[in-house]
Design a protein around this motif. Structure first.
Motif, PDB file in Angstrom:
ATOM      1  N   GLU A 193      -8.433   3.739  12.818  1.00 28.48           N
ATOM      2  CA  GLU A 193      -8.545   4.784  11.799  1.00 28.48           C
ATOM      3  C   GLU A 193      -8.447   6.172  12.442  1.00 28.48           C
ATOM      4  O   GLU A 193      -7.793   7.069  11.885  1.00 28.48           O
ATOM      5  N   LEU A 194      -9.080   6.343  13.587  1.00 24.36           N
ATOM      6  CA  LEU A 194      -9.020   7.634  14.273  1.00 24.36           C
ATOM      7  C   LEU A 194      -7.595   7.934  14.736  1.00 24.36           C
ATOM      8  O   LEU A 194      -7.100   9.052  14.554  1.00 24.36           O
ATOM      9  N   GLU A 195      -6.933   6.938  15.306  1.00 27.50           N
ATOM     10  CA  GLU A 195      -5.548   7.134  15.738  1.00 27.50           C
ATOM     11  C   GLU A 195      -4.646   7.472  14.558  1.00 27.50           C
ATOM     12  O   GLU A 195      -3.764   8.327  14.656  1.00 27.50           O
ATOM     13  N   SER A 196      -4.886   6.805  13.443  1.00 25.06           N
ATOM     14  CA  SER A 196      -4.099   7.069  12.244  1.00 25.06           C
ATOM     15  C   SER A 196      -4.318   8.503  11.758  1.00 25.06           C
ATOM     16  O   SER A 196      -3.359   9.192  11.376  1.00 25.06           O
ATOM     17  N   ALA A 197      -5.551   8.956  11.771  1.00 27.31           N
ATOM     18  CA  ALA A 197      -5.854  10.326  11.335  1.00 27.31           C
ATOM     19  C   ALA A 197      -5.206  11.339  12.281  1.00 27.31           C
ATOM     20  O   ALA A 197      -4.663  12.359  11.822  1.00 27.31           O
ATOM     21  N   LEU A 198      -5.230  11.073  13.566  1.00 30.73           N
ATOM     22  CA  LEU A 198      -4.597  11.989  14.531  1.00 30.73           C
ATOM     23  C   LEU A 198      -3.082  12.023  14.335  1.00 30.73           C
ATOM     24  O   LEU A 198      -2.460  13.095  14.404  1.00 30.73           O
ATOM     25  N   LYS A 199      -2.500  10.855  14.092  1.00 29.07           N
ATOM     26  CA  LYS A 199      -1.061  10.785  13.852  1.00 29.07           C
ATOM     27  C   LYS A 199      -0.698  11.539  12.580  1.00 29.07           C
ATOM     28  O   LYS A 199       0.286  12.296  12.542  1.00 29.07           O
ATOM     29  N   LYS A 217     -13.376  14.731  13.625  1.00 27.47           N
ATOM     30  CA  LYS A 217     -14.658  14.870  14.336  1.00 27.47           C
ATOM     31  C   LYS A 217     -15.647  13.819  13.846  1.00 27.47           C
ATOM     32  O   LYS A 217     -16.335  13.175  14.641  1.00 27.47           O
ATOM     33  N   HIS A 218     -15.710  13.628  12.531  1.00 26.81           N
ATOM     34  CA  HIS A 218     -16.622  12.632  11.961  1.00 26.81           C
ATOM     35  C   HIS A 218     -16.252  11.221  12.437  1.00 26.81           C
ATOM     36  O   HIS A 218     -17.130  10.440  12.829  1.00 26.81           O
ATOM     37  N   GLN A 219     -14.959  10.905  12.412  1.00 19.02           N
ATOM     38  CA  GLN A 219     -14.523   9.585  12.866  1.00 19.02           C
ATOM     39  C   GLN A 219     -14.799   9.390  14.358  1.00 19.02           C
ATOM     40  O   GLN A 219     -15.203   8.310  14.781  1.00 19.02           O
ATOM     41  N   LEU A 242      -6.163  22.150   7.644  1.00 13.86           N
ATOM     42  CA  LEU A 242      -6.351  21.906   9.079  1.00 13.86           C
ATOM     43  C   LEU A 242      -7.835  21.750   9.394  1.00 13.86           C
ATOM     44  O   LEU A 242      -8.229  20.856  10.154  1.00 13.86           O
ATOM     45  N   ASP A 243      -8.660  22.583   8.774  1.00 15.90           N
ATOM     46  CA  ASP A 243     -10.112  22.490   8.958  1.00 15.90           C
ATOM     47  C   ASP A 243     -10.640  21.160   8.426  1.00 15.90           C
ATOM     48  O   ASP A 243     -11.503  20.528   9.059  1.00 15.90           O
ATOM     49  N   LEU A 244     -10.126  20.713   7.278  1.00 16.77           N
ATOM     50  CA  LEU A 244     -10.545  19.421   6.713  1.00 16.77           C
ATOM     51  C   LEU A 244     -10.164  18.272   7.657  1.00 16.77           C
ATOM     52  O   LEU A 244     -10.957  17.355   7.875  1.00 16.77           O
ATOM     53  N   TYR A 245      -8.940  18.329   8.191  1.00 16.83           N
ATOM     54  CA  TYR A 245      -8.522  17.303   9.149  1.00 16.83           C
ATOM     55  C   TYR A 245      -9.424  17.304  10.381  1.00 16.83           C
ATOM     56  O   TYR A 245      -9.818  16.252  10.891  1.00 16.83           O
TER      57      TYR A 245
END
Length: 147
Positions: free
Chosen positions: A46-52, A75-77, A67-70
């Motif tokens: 999930e973290l890798e997916s969010a970064l991608k 950070k939360h993940q 960008l702040d939301l991402y």
């Protein structure tokens, strides 16, 4: 002919019961560890997916608010991932300790089994000696001195 009766039956039953209990605890703990590892892999994906996804959005052009939301999401993940890693390490340590307990319980059971096996072997040798002497007496031969 008298039947062999073990004086260690109660001890052996207790050791077997203890081994079984520890084995069940270990299996349950190992299952929990496997489940936690699967959860960790899922969180990592999930973290890798969010970064991608963030990288793709940056290429397209992203508003500062998004960008702040991402950033907050990532950070939360990441924090959840680190928390799960710590929990997994703790669970792995406990699982290793339980495995050592299982090995010890198995060793203790085997010690009693070996003692019992030796005692039974000595009993059977003594019984065989008595039987041989009895047969010699019945046959009218003098007693043999056997080792």
């Amino acid at each position: 002919m008298p039947r062999y009766q073990s004086k260690l039956d109660a001890v052996l039953r207790q050791r077997k019961r203890r081994e079984g209990e520890v084995q069940e605890e270990f299996i349950e703990m190992k299952h929990d560890l496997d489940t936690a590892q699967d959860q960790l892999h899922r969180l990592h994906s999930e973290l890798e997916s969010a970064l991608k996804d963030l990288a793709e959005q940056q290429v397209k052009g992203i508003a500062p608010g998004e960008l702040d939301l991402y950033y907050r999401l990532i950070k939360h993940q990441y924090d959840r991932l680190e928390e799960r890693r710590k929990a997994l390490r703790h669970l792995a340590d406990r699982c290793e300790k339980k495995r050592e307990d299982l090995l010890e319980a198995t060793r203790e059971k085997k010690v009693v089994e070996k003692i019992e096996e030796k005692r039974k072997g000595l009993y059977l040798k003594e019984l065989e000696k008595k039987e041989r002497n009895l047969l010699d007496e019945l046959a009218g031969r003098p007693k043999r001195e056997s080792p």
